[in-house]
Design a protein around this motif. Structure first.
Motif, PDB file in Angstrom:
ATOM      1  N   TYR A  68     -10.470 -29.517 -33.268  1.00 40.30           N
ATOM      2  CA  TYR A  68      -9.690 -30.046 -32.151  1.00 40.30           C
ATOM      3  C   TYR A  68     -10.006 -31.518 -31.893  1.00 40.30           C
ATOM      4  N   ILE A  69     -11.097 -32.015 -32.474  1.00 40.54           N
ATOM      5  CA  ILE A  69     -11.479 -33.422 -32.336  1.00 40.54           C
ATOM      6  C   ILE A  69     -11.346 -34.143 -33.669  1.00 40.54           C
ATOM      7  N   VAL A 306       2.173 -38.370 -32.768  1.00 44.55           N
ATOM      8  CA  VAL A 306       1.630 -39.632 -32.258  1.00 44.55           C
ATOM      9  C   VAL A 306       1.212 -40.490 -33.442  1.00 44.55           C
ATOM     10  N   PRO A 307       1.520 -41.785 -33.462  1.00 46.36           N
ATOM     11  CA  PRO A 307       1.013 -42.654 -34.531  1.00 46.36           C
ATOM     12  C   PRO A 307      -0.505 -42.557 -34.627  1.00 46.36           C
ATOM     13  N   TYR A 308      -1.009 -42.571 -35.836  1.00 47.02           N
ATOM     14  CA  TYR A 308      -2.447 -42.320 -36.033  1.00 47.02           C
ATOM     15  C   TYR A 308      -3.326 -43.308 -35.269  1.00 47.02           C
ATOM     16  N   PHE A 309      -2.877 -44.567 -35.148  1.00 45.61           N
ATOM     17  CA  PHE A 309      -3.701 -45.583 -34.473  1.00 45.61           C
ATOM     18  C   PHE A 309      -3.693 -45.400 -32.955  1.00 45.61           C
ATOM     19  N   ALA A 310      -2.766 -44.577 -32.432  1.00 52.31           N
ATOM     20  CA  ALA A 310      -2.693 -44.361 -30.984  1.00 52.31           C
ATOM     21  C   ALA A 310      -3.343 -43.054 -30.556  1.00 52.31           C
ATOM     22  N   MET A 311      -3.956 -42.327 -31.488  1.00 61.07           N
ATOM     23  CA  MET A 311      -4.570 -41.031 -31.160  1.00 61.07           C
ATOM     24  C   MET A 311      -5.818 -41.224 -30.315  1.00 61.07           C
ATOM     25  N   ASP A 312      -6.009 -40.314 -29.366  1.00 55.43           N
ATOM     26  CA  ASP A 312      -7.248 -40.278 -28.591  1.00 55.43           C
ATOM     27  C   ASP A 312      -8.333 -39.665 -29.475  1.00 55.43           C
ATOM     28  N   PRO A 313      -9.433 -40.385 -29.746  1.00 61.82           N
ATOM     29  CA  PRO A 313     -10.455 -39.834 -30.642  1.00 61.82           C
ATOM     30  C   PRO A 313     -11.199 -38.636 -30.077  1.00 61.82           C
ATOM     31  N   ASP A 314     -11.178 -38.470 -28.730  1.00 61.82           N
ATOM     32  CA  ASP A 314     -11.915 -37.367 -28.108  1.00 61.82           C
ATOM     33  C   ASP A 314     -11.052 -36.124 -27.911  1.00 61.82           C
TER      34      ASP A 314
END
Length: 639
Positions: A68-69, A306-314
């Motif tokens: 999930y992360i 979501v574009p990969y660069f805009a993903m929340d890493p957490d």
């Protein structure tokens, strides 16, 4: 006296340097009807598990909350929209180890997993280190998983302070630590469940795993709906499908490979499977296939929303749904994370007592750990001890900085399992240990065979002499090119088993040199390329030699027949060794420094206890071809 009297050998261990070294390579016999029956033998675990139980254990132990992360971190830093390919490549790499596990688990269906296989194929010293490393893996892994449950539970019920005070994390100023009562309580609950019985605990794990899979299916279905509705914005990028290139995709594969660790828990339950030759390979394959399919489908959906660069890493999955207005989906996703952690916790604590039990059965640990409850037929004492240890660790320590140590035990086990497959195919044990109490039966059997003239030709030789006809036997090679026939003839004349053994060793050395040189970017270019050339030469030469020479005929009689046979040997195990050694080298110096301390403690325990209490200390080694006849003539069973 005869081929057994004069040639049979004791395993060593008399305290001398020679005996100590010989003890490191002594190998035990595959558990058979003789070793597992009746008087004086250990009690057996309950045979309750079917294919569905094994799939529940495998999927539950493998799919943790990390997925999930992980999708957000790997997509942002390595793979981009190619995250799905990263999961696919990592799944294929994990399948290589799964093939090796499937063959050994079906041939040697006893508790202990990689420790058990290493003891049979490699030797006592290596087996001890593998078992000791796995104990560390499962202890730290279970504690780390338990500490990850309480914050997710708090989020599920409304926030960080929503848990009752007696379960919430508390900071203790005097000790400068954060205690986690919830983690300790959960470990104790799981320990109690495992003590009830393997069937009951597996049923509970299956229920929890089903809830987790349902949460992932929700992500796939609802995410697909949103993706088709919005046109999959994550895939319509000017950077293309491989923004970090193929190298980035492969780096992502190395990272997500650890998301597949867990299927080896299936092998640890081999002794409790009703039909191990059929069900263990199916269980391992089905569990790994389900995990790979779920990982790939989740990654396809999330990187498309979501574009990969805009993903929340957490919180990549929750934030992806929130960006499309589905804030309530966070509760389902958090519930999935909680159930994933609970299932993984069960999968982390389940194998540990069985490894302790196997090591105690072999005399390397006190007999206390080998006791099996007659009613529940599980190793309750080992389960309670491991549960208490994990609960204490989860309560007092933040083990997140030790998480890398978990991977060492698994990768070492994967590597040794692949090596064991090569040994099984090319140089399977030609001698088996019998208890010294059967010495009279051995002598009587030898006399009877000598009097009939069956073994007079090898009378007075060693146990190795008794298998010489097998080594010198020349088989017709039909359909091979002439050059291969010539190579085969030369190798046979120089003792095929000895050449195969040295080749396996140099192949492993080549894999180590090649992966070390490839990973050491700080080395001068000339040194690095030279080492790569040496390692690659060893590796390629080993592959060619093992491909050209025949596999040992004794492999057909090794262990229990009728099970899964690993394909593409020797190529598949060698590639498996190469991948796992590469990942081991890249775990980092700090991780290896911590693991080395644990392994050093293990060496001391073995030197001062295990070596002198081994069940093979006074064993008499005899040719494997005659072991069954000796048992039948003695009328006794192995102790």
């Amino acid at each position: 006296m005869g081929f057994l009297g004069g040639g049979s050998q004791k395993a060593g261990g008399n305290g001398s340097a020679g005996g100590g070294l010989k003890g490191l390579v002594r190998r035990k016999q595959v558990d058979s009807a003789h070793t597992m029956s009746g008087g004086g033998g250990h009690h057996q675990l309950a045979k309750e598990l079917s294919v569905l139980h094994l799939i529940a254990i495998g999927v539950g132990s493998t799919i943790g909350a990390g997925v999930y992360i992980l999708v957000g971190t790997v997509a942002r830093e390595h793979s981009g929209p190619a995250l799905t390919f990263s999961f696919l490549i990592a799944g294929i790499a994990a399948a290589l180890s799964a093939f090796c596990y499937a063959e050994l688990a079906s041939r040697c269906p006893s508790a202990g997993s990689a420790y058990h296989y290493s003891y049979i194929c490699v030797g006592e010293g290596v087996a001890w280190l593998i078992g000791w490393a796995l104990l560390l893996e499962y202890t730290i892994g279970g504690s780390a998983v338990a500490r990850g449950i309480s914050p997710n539970l708090a989020l599920l019920f409304g926030g960080g302070d929503s848990l009752p005070a007696f379960l919430a994390r508390q900071y203790i100023p005097g000790l400068d630590i954060v205690v986690d009562p919830c983690a300790a309580v959960l470990v104790i609950i799981v320990t109690g469940l495992l003590c009830v019985g393997i069937k009951e605990s597996t049923l509970a794990q299956g229920i929890v795993t089903t809830a987790n899979v349902c949460a992932m299916i929700f992500v796939i279905v609802a995410g697909s709906y949103l993706g088709f509705k919005t046109g999959w914005p994550g895939y319509e990028l000017p950077t293309g499908y491989f923004p970090f290139g193929v190298d980035g995709m492969l780096a992502g594969s190395a990272t997500v490979f650890f998301a597949y660790i867990g299927f080896d828990s299936v092998a640890s339950t081999a002794e409790e499977v009703k039909n191990p030759q059929r069900d263990l390979p199916l269980g391992i394959a089905a569990a790994l296939s389900i995990c790979c399919a779920l990982y790939m489908m989740v990654s396809i959906v999330i990187v498309g929303l979501v574009p990969y660069f805009a993903m929340d890493p957490d919180t990549p999955i929750s934030s992806a749904f929130a960006s499309h207005g589905m804030h309530w989906a966070a509760y389902i996703i958090t519930a999935g994370a909680v159930t994933a952690l609970c299932s993984t916790l069960m999968g982390s604590i389940l194998p540990q007592p069985r490894i302790l039990m196997a090591m105690a059965r072999d005399g390397l640990l006190p007999a206390f750990f080998s006791d099996i409850n007659k009613r529940t037929q599980v190793p309750i004492k080992s389960t309670i001890v491991t549960g208490i240890g994990s609960a204490i660790l989860a309560f007092f320590m933040d083990v997140s900085q030790l998480a890398g140590m978990v991977s060492v035990g698994t990768l070492l086990a994967f590597t040794m399992v692949a090596i064991s497959v090569l040994i099984l195919r090319y140089v399977p044990p030609d001698e088996v240990p019998l208890p010294s109490t059967l010495q009279e039966s051995i002598d009587a059997y030898t006399d009877s065979q000598e009097s009939s003239g069956i073994i007079s030709e090898v009378s007075g030789g060693t146990s190795k002499d008794s298998i010489q006809p097998l080594l010198d036997k020349k088989e017709a090679s039909i359909g091979y090119p002439i050059i291969v026939e010539k190579v085969q003839e030369i190798l046979t004349e120089k003792n095929r088993r000895k050449i195969a053994g040295w080749t396996i060793m140099f192949t492993c050395i080549g894999a180590l040199i090649l992966t070390y040189a490839a990973s050491s970017l700080g080395l001068p270019s000339s040194v690095r390329f030279s080492l790569c050339g040496v390692g690659g030469t060893f590796l390629l030469s080993g592959l060619i030699v093992l491909t050209c020479i025949d596999q040992d005929e004794g492999r057909h009689k090794f262990g229990h027949a009728g099970g899964f046979i690993c394909p593409f040997v020797p190529l598949l195990p060698i590639v498996c060794i190469l991948i796992n050694v590469y990942l081991l080298i890249n775990l980092g110096a700090a991780t290896w420094a911590r693991v080395s301390v644990w392994l050093l403690v293990g060496v001391l325990v073995y030197v001062f206890y295990g070596r002198t209490h081994s069940s093979l200390l006074d064993a008499v080694y005899v040719p494997a071809a005659h072991a069954d006849e000796i048992f039948r003539s003695s009328g006794d069973s192995l102790a």
